[in-house]
Design an enzyme around this catalytic site. Structure first.
Site, PDB file in Angstrom:
ATOM      1  N   CYS A  51       0.796  -1.236   0.000  1.00  0.00           N
ATOM      2  CA  CYS A  51       0.000   0.000   0.000  1.00  0.00           C
ATOM      3  C   CYS A  51       0.823   1.277   0.000  1.00  0.00           C
ATOM      4  O   CYS A  51       0.273   2.365  -0.114  1.00  0.00           O
ATOM      5  CB  CYS A  51      -0.969   0.015   1.183  1.00  0.00           C
ATOM      6  SG  CYS A  51      -0.171   0.401   2.759  1.00  0.00           S
ATOM      7  N   CYS A  97       1.242  -4.436   8.370  1.00  0.00           N
ATOM      8  CA  CYS A  97       1.022  -3.036   8.014  1.00  0.00           C
ATOM      9  C   CYS A  97      -0.343  -2.640   8.554  1.00  0.00           C
ATOM     10  O   CYS A  97      -1.342  -3.306   8.290  1.00  0.00           O
ATOM     11  CB  CYS A  97       1.069  -2.855   6.505  1.00  0.00           C
ATOM     12  SG  CYS A  97       0.572  -1.195   5.985  1.00  0.00           S
ATOM     13  N   CYS A 120      11.955  -8.195  12.275  1.00  0.00           N
ATOM     14  CA  CYS A 120      12.560  -9.066  11.273  1.00  0.00           C
ATOM     15  C   CYS A 120      11.596  -9.091  10.089  1.00  0.00           C
ATOM     16  O   CYS A 120      10.535  -9.720  10.166  1.00  0.00           O
ATOM     17  CB  CYS A 120      12.736 -10.442  11.912  1.00  0.00           C
ATOM     18  SG  CYS A 120      13.544 -11.626  10.866  1.00  0.00           S
TER      19      CYS A 120
HETATM   20 FE    FE Z   1       0.383  -1.700   3.688  1.00  0.00          FE
END
Ligand code: FE
Length: 135
Positions: A51, A97, A120
């Site tokens: 995104c 995210c 990580c």
């Molecule tokens: Fe994203």
């Protein structure tokens, strides 16, 4: 209000490469020491490959020796979500995210100061923007 990104699997498949789709949308892991950003030292910002949201900066990147890009902090704690992951007979903390819900990697508590954390992250989950790291 946050501008969340929601797409169907078919839409993600169209936008992402098969390897990106496998990691970001199916929680896969790239093979250690194969990712393009593992040894990457340029200054800049790493964005979500799905995104485009800025997630990590070269300022918190360090060499963990794990074979994956490692950071001791995200650019902003609000940009990533964490979730308990009990797959593969381990309890780990998954990093996602916050904007699009894509899987990025895992966070462990064996990182360096000042946070003691090791994010990580799969290279394939990131896009790099060279230049000024100030957001
Ligand atoms: Fe994203």
């Amino acid at each position: 209000m946050k501008d969340k990104v929601e797409k169907t699997p078919a839409e993600w498949r169209e936008e992402l490469t098969p390897e990106q789709y496998r990691v970001l949308r199916e929680k896969g892991t790239e093979r250690a020491f194969t990712g393009e950003y593992n040894d990457h030292e340029e200054e800049g910002v790493y964005r979500c490959a799905a995104c485009g949201q800025p997630l990590f900066s070269s300022e918190t990147k360090y060499h963990s020796g794990s074979g994956w890009p490692s950071f001791y902090a995200p650019v902003d704690p609000d940009k990533v979500d964490t979730k308990r992951d009990r797959s593969l007979f381990m309890t780990r903390t998954e990093v996602l995210c916050d904007r699009c819900g894509s899987h990025l990697g895992h966070v462990f508590d064996d990182g360096p100061e000042p946070t003691g954390l090791r994010y990580c992250i799969n290279s394939v989950a990131l896009d790099f923007d060279p230049g000024d790291v100030k957001l």
